[in-house]
Design a protein around this motif. Structure first.
Motif, PDB file in Angstrom:
ATOM      1  N   PHE A  43      31.959  31.582  27.569  1.00 16.65           N
ATOM      2  CA  PHE A  43      32.947  32.135  28.494  1.00 16.65           C
ATOM      3  C   PHE A  43      33.839  31.031  29.050  1.00 16.65           C
ATOM      4  N   LYS A  44      33.224  29.894  29.355  1.00 14.17           N
ATOM      5  CA  LYS A  44      33.994  28.756  29.872  1.00 14.17           C
ATOM      6  C   LYS A  44      34.972  28.242  28.821  1.00 14.17           C
ATOM      7  N   ASP A  45      34.528  28.162  27.569  1.00 13.95           N
ATOM      8  CA  ASP A  45      35.391  27.684  26.484  1.00 13.95           C
ATOM      9  C   ASP A  45      36.585  28.600  26.250  1.00 13.95           C
ATOM     10  N   LYS A  46      36.409  29.896  26.532  1.00 10.99           N
ATOM     11  CA  LYS A  46      37.507  30.855  26.378  1.00 10.99           C
ATOM     12  C   LYS A  46      38.426  30.862  27.599  1.00 10.99           C
ATOM     13  N   LEU A  70      37.511  31.709  30.662  1.00  8.74           N
ATOM     14  CA  LEU A  70      37.190  32.865  31.503  1.00  8.74           C
ATOM     15  C   LEU A  70      36.355  32.451  32.703  1.00  8.74           C
ATOM     16  N   ALA A  71      36.690  32.985  33.861  1.00  8.43           N
ATOM     17  CA  ALA A  71      35.947  32.692  35.086  1.00  8.43           C
ATOM     18  C   ALA A  71      34.515  33.223  34.956  1.00  8.43           C
ATOM     19  N   PRO A  72      33.530  32.558  35.585  1.00  4.78           N
ATOM     20  CA  PRO A  72      32.122  32.956  35.428  1.00  4.78           C
ATOM     21  C   PRO A  72      31.806  34.355  35.916  1.00  4.78           C
ATOM     22  N   GLU A  73      32.617  34.902  36.825  1.00  6.76           N
ATOM     23  CA  GLU A  73      32.333  36.255  37.306  1.00  6.76           C
ATOM     24  C   GLU A  73      32.537  37.309  36.218  1.00  6.76           C
ATOM     25  N   ASN A  74      33.305  36.970  35.173  1.00  9.38           N
ATOM     26  CA  ASN A  74      33.400  37.879  34.024  1.00  9.38           C
ATOM     27  C   ASN A  74      32.038  38.053  33.368  1.00  9.38           C
ATOM     28  N   LEU A  75      31.327  36.946  33.218  1.00  5.44           N
ATOM     29  CA  LEU A  75      29.999  36.989  32.604  1.00  5.44           C
ATOM     30  C   LEU A  75      28.994  37.683  33.509  1.00  5.44           C
ATOM     31  N   SER A  76      28.994  37.330  34.801  1.00  8.86           N
ATOM     32  CA  SER A  76      28.004  37.925  35.717  1.00  8.86           C
ATOM     33  C   SER A  76      28.184  39.432  35.805  1.00  8.86           C
ATOM     34  N   ARG A  77      29.443  39.891  35.806  1.00  6.68           N
ATOM     35  CA  ARG A  77      29.705  41.332  35.848  1.00  6.68           C
ATOM     36  C   ARG A  77      29.211  42.014  34.578  1.00  6.68           C
ATOM     37  N   MET A 133      32.491  51.035  30.207  1.00  7.49           N
ATOM     38  CA  MET A 133      33.582  50.726  31.136  1.00  7.49           C
ATOM     39  C   MET A 133      33.939  49.247  31.106  1.00  7.49           C
ATOM     40  N   THR A 134      32.921  48.387  31.055  1.00 10.76           N
ATOM     41  CA  THR A 134      33.214  46.948  31.040  1.00 10.76           C
ATOM     42  C   THR A 134      33.932  46.553  29.751  1.00 10.76           C
ATOM     43  N   LEU A 135      33.645  47.249  28.640  1.00 12.73           N
ATOM     44  CA  LEU A 135      34.338  46.969  27.378  1.00 12.73           C
ATOM     45  C   LEU A 135      35.769  47.507  27.401  1.00 12.73           C
ATOM     46  N   ILE A 136      35.982  48.631  28.077  1.00 17.06           N
ATOM     47  CA  ILE A 136      37.340  49.159  28.227  1.00 17.06           C
ATOM     48  C   ILE A 136      38.197  48.165  29.009  1.00 17.06           C
ATOM     49  N   PHE A 137      37.646  47.625  30.089  1.00 12.54           N
ATOM     50  CA  PHE A 137      38.371  46.630  30.892  1.00 12.54           C
ATOM     51  C   PHE A 137      38.671  45.384  30.062  1.00 12.54           C
ATOM     52  N   ALA A 138      37.711  44.984  29.227  1.00  8.09           N
ATOM     53  CA  ALA A 138      37.909  43.792  28.397  1.00  8.09           C
ATOM     54  C   ALA A 138      38.957  44.048  27.319  1.00  8.09           C
ATOM     55  N   ALA A 139      38.921  45.245  26.704  1.00 11.90           N
ATOM     56  CA  ALA A 139      39.848  45.566  25.620  1.00 11.90           C
ATOM     57  C   ALA A 139      41.295  45.573  26.104  1.00 11.90           C
ATOM     58  N   PHE A 140      41.491  46.101  27.319  1.00  9.65           N
ATOM     59  CA  PHE A 140      42.855  46.190  27.847  1.00  9.65           C
ATOM     60  C   PHE A 140      43.166  45.043  28.824  1.00  9.65           C
ATOM     61  N   ARG A 141      42.230  44.074  28.886  1.00 10.64           N
ATOM     62  CA  ARG A 141      42.392  42.873  29.724  1.00 10.64           C
ATOM     63  C   ARG A 141      42.721  43.248  31.176  1.00 10.64           C
ATOM     64  N   ILE A 142      41.960  44.224  31.692  1.00 12.45           N
ATOM     65  CA  ILE A 142      42.102  44.639  33.083  1.00 12.45           C
ATOM     66  C   ILE A 142      41.134  43.819  33.933  1.00 12.45           C
ATOM     67  N   LYS A 143      41.643  43.127  34.910  1.00 12.86           N
ATOM     68  CA  LYS A 143      40.828  42.321  35.819  1.00 12.86           C
ATOM     69  C   LYS A 143      39.914  41.354  35.047  1.00 12.86           C
ATOM     70  N   ILE A 144      40.489  40.652  34.095  1.00 10.91           N
ATOM     71  CA  ILE A 144      39.772  39.606  33.371  1.00 10.91           C
ATOM     72  C   ILE A 144      40.278  38.274  33.930  1.00 10.91           C
ATOM     73  N   ARG A 145      39.541  37.737  34.856  1.00 11.30           N
ATOM     74  CA  ARG A 145      39.990  36.554  35.596  1.00 11.30           C
ATOM     75  C   ARG A 145      39.825  35.287  34.755  1.00 11.30           C
ATOM     76  N   GLN A 146      40.887  34.479  34.761  1.00 11.31           N
ATOM     77  CA  GLN A 146      40.855  33.211  34.035  1.00 11.31           C
ATOM     78  C   GLN A 146      40.377  32.086  34.958  1.00 11.31           C
ATOM     79  N   LEU A 147      39.875  31.038  34.339  1.00 10.83           N
ATOM     80  CA  LEU A 147      39.482  29.855  35.113  1.00 10.83           C
ATOM     81  C   LEU A 147      40.742  29.239  35.731  1.00 10.83           C
ATOM     82  N   ALA A 148      40.587  28.805  36.972  1.00 15.32           N
ATOM     83  CA  ALA A 148      41.716  28.164  37.651  1.00 15.32           C
ATOM     84  C   ALA A 148      42.058  26.862  36.958  1.00 15.32           C
ATOM     85  N   SER A 149      43.323  26.646  36.626  1.00 14.78           N
ATOM     86  CA  SER A 149      43.727  25.405  35.956  1.00 14.78           C
ATOM     87  C   SER A 149      43.661  24.249  36.931  1.00 14.78           C
TER      88      SER A 149
END
Length: 488
Positions: A413-416, A418-425, A471-487
């Motif tokens: 998730f980090k390599d992609k 993606l913020a860690p809360e994506n994984l925890s959710r 539901m979590t896959l629907i959110f991922a497919a349409f990139r709804i609330k998929i938080r990125q790591l802060a640059s």
């Protein structure tokens, strides 16, 4: 298992994932394929009685033996496998004690009149038109407050099944509504073990995790409530909803009083005060036993020559209270601690299978193979979901279904970016809630036994539980609330 103590949770969190370079993916899958095939054959063609009453337990042990043979051929020592089984057994020691106490609780709450009182007053308040959505909401509130789907089922869950059954509502629907609400509350409560464990594994904090989880969890529970509301209007309860007759039957068999609610209120209060579940449930058993002497002396006298013996029988053995209504007579029965024997043996055997699978490195191998398939962001979410689902099947434990994917997928998730809360959710949406859908998983075994409804009966109606990973896959497919790591 929401009822283990923090010490055991931390131990599981720190548990080392067993690796085995000698094992390939096809060998790792052999025990799982054989297990699922035998279970399917047992249920589909032998009505669950291929090897007698304990056929599922035997099949889990057979799966464990197959896994051990695979391990021996891949240089895993018997000592290592036994150590992992022992670690698994230690992790379920407290849940097994809780199961025994829940059996005793059901028996004492029956003979004291607590469960009949819940049914009596519930029949007057909850009509078939609102019963199912109301059950979801009631279970959700209790579970949020206690942080435990297990406690919710053992208290209000039992009562709701009793009320709904008396109203003529199918038990599968009732159990599905209770479980949906209980697991919603369990996910969203900061008191829940799994809600604390998931962010710890992913590398985020508790309240960020809960807030981020709400994006998928709230729509899922709304859909669940809508479906149960629609189902409520389709239920045919004609001939079963003569509430007056049911109330008279309960009144003739028990001394019903609002004072009986002191006991469940004390139990819930103790849990809210973060008292250990064993103490809270034990208190509920003792108080119910005392109340049975005060409020139901006639009931005790009718069950045995000695009132004290009637209480002892209710705690340890089967109890059946006969009324002038056949439906209520069937409802007012409890198996005591003895009634939990089948489930406890199932859990013990499941831990044998899961422990050997972990010991030979099969769980890690299966998870790693899934990880290798994650080429895109969506495929990473998809493999995480399937990893959690697969571990709920193979390891028979929701903690391991959170810990192993959490450790294995964290860097991905980090390599992609993606913020860690994506994984925890995702861990919670697919690991925590689906455990109850697997009959031999500790959660599935517990809920089906406590509520008295088989997993096959409530599976379809546990809408929140099977809809959450979708539901979590629907959110991922349409990139709804998929938080990125802060640059940086």
């Amino acid at each position: 298992m929401e009822e283990t103590n923090k010490g055991s949770e931390i131990k599981i969190q720190d548990q080392k994932i067993q690796q085995n370079k000698e094992l390939n993916i096809w060998e790792a899958l052999i025990p799982v394929v054989i297990l699922i095939s035998l279970l399917y054959y047992n249920i589909r063609f032998k009505d669950g009685a291929w090897l007698g009453d304990y056929s599922n337990q035997y099949i889990l042990l057979i799966g464990g033996v197959v896994a051990a043979i695979v391990g021996l051929f891949n240089k895993t020592t018997i000592k290592k496998m036994i150590n992992e089984v022992w670690e698994n057994w230690k992790s379920v020691f407290v849940p097994i004690l809780i199961l025994l106490l829940v059996g005793a609780l059901a028996g004492t709450w029956l003979i004291s009149g607590i469960i009949p009182a819940m049914v009596y007053y519930g029949l007057q308040v909850l009509s078939p038109a609102i019963f199912l959505p109301a059950s979801v909401i009631i279970a959700a509130i209790i579970s949020i407050a206690t942080g435990s789907s297990w406690t919710t089922s053992a208290t209000v869950g039992i009562a709701l099944v009793g009320i709904g059954t008396a109203l003529g509502i199918p038990t599968g629907m009732i159990a599905g509504a209770v479980i949906s609400g209980a697991y919603f509350g369990d996910k969203m409560s900061p008191l829940s073990d799994t809600t604390n464990l998931a962010p710890a594994m992913a590398g985020t904090d508790l309240f960020t995790h809960i807030k981020y989880m709400a994006y998928t969890t709230v729509p899922t529970i709304i859909v669940t409530l809508i479906v149960f509301t629609i189902l409520s209007f389709t239920i045919d309860t004609s001939g079963n909803s003569d509430v007056t007759s049911l109330l008279n039957s309960i009144d003739n068999s028990f001394n019903i009083s609002p004072w009986l609610f002191i006991v469940p209120l004390v139990v819930v209060g103790l849990i809210l005060l973060k008292t250990k579940p064993l103490i809270a449930l034990g208190t509920g058993i003792i108080l119910a036993a005392v109340f049975s002497f005060i409020f139901q002396p006639e009931v005790l006298a009718s069950l045995s020559g000695s009132k004290f013996q009637s209480v002892i029988n209710a705690i340890f053995f089967d109890t059946q209270i006969t009324t002038d209504n056949e439906k209520l007579t069937e409802l007012f029965s409890a198996g005591g601690m003895n009634g939990m024997k089948w489930t406890i043996l199932l859990i013990i055997c499941a831990m044998v299978f899961g422990g050997i699978m972990d010991g030979i490195g099969a769980l890690a191998k299966i998870t790693k193979e899934l990880l290798s398939l994650a080429k895109s962001t969506f495929s990473l979410f998809l493999t995480t979901v399937f990893g959690c689902l697969g571990l709920n099947v193979a390891a028979s434990d929701q903690y391991l279904a959170i810990v192993i994917p959490g450790k294995m997928f964290k860097d991905a998730f980090k390599d992609k970016g993606l913020a860690p809360e994506n994984l925890s959710r995702t861990l919670e949406d697919s690991g925590t809630v689906t455990s109850v859908l697997i009959p031999w998983n500790t959660c599935g075994a517990y809920q089906s036994t406590v509520l008295g409804v088989g997993v096959g009966e409530y599976f379809l109606f546990a809408i929140f539980n099977w809809l959450s990973p979708i539901m979590t896959l629907i959110f991922a497919a349409f990139r709804i609330k998929i938080r990125q790591l802060a640059s940086k």
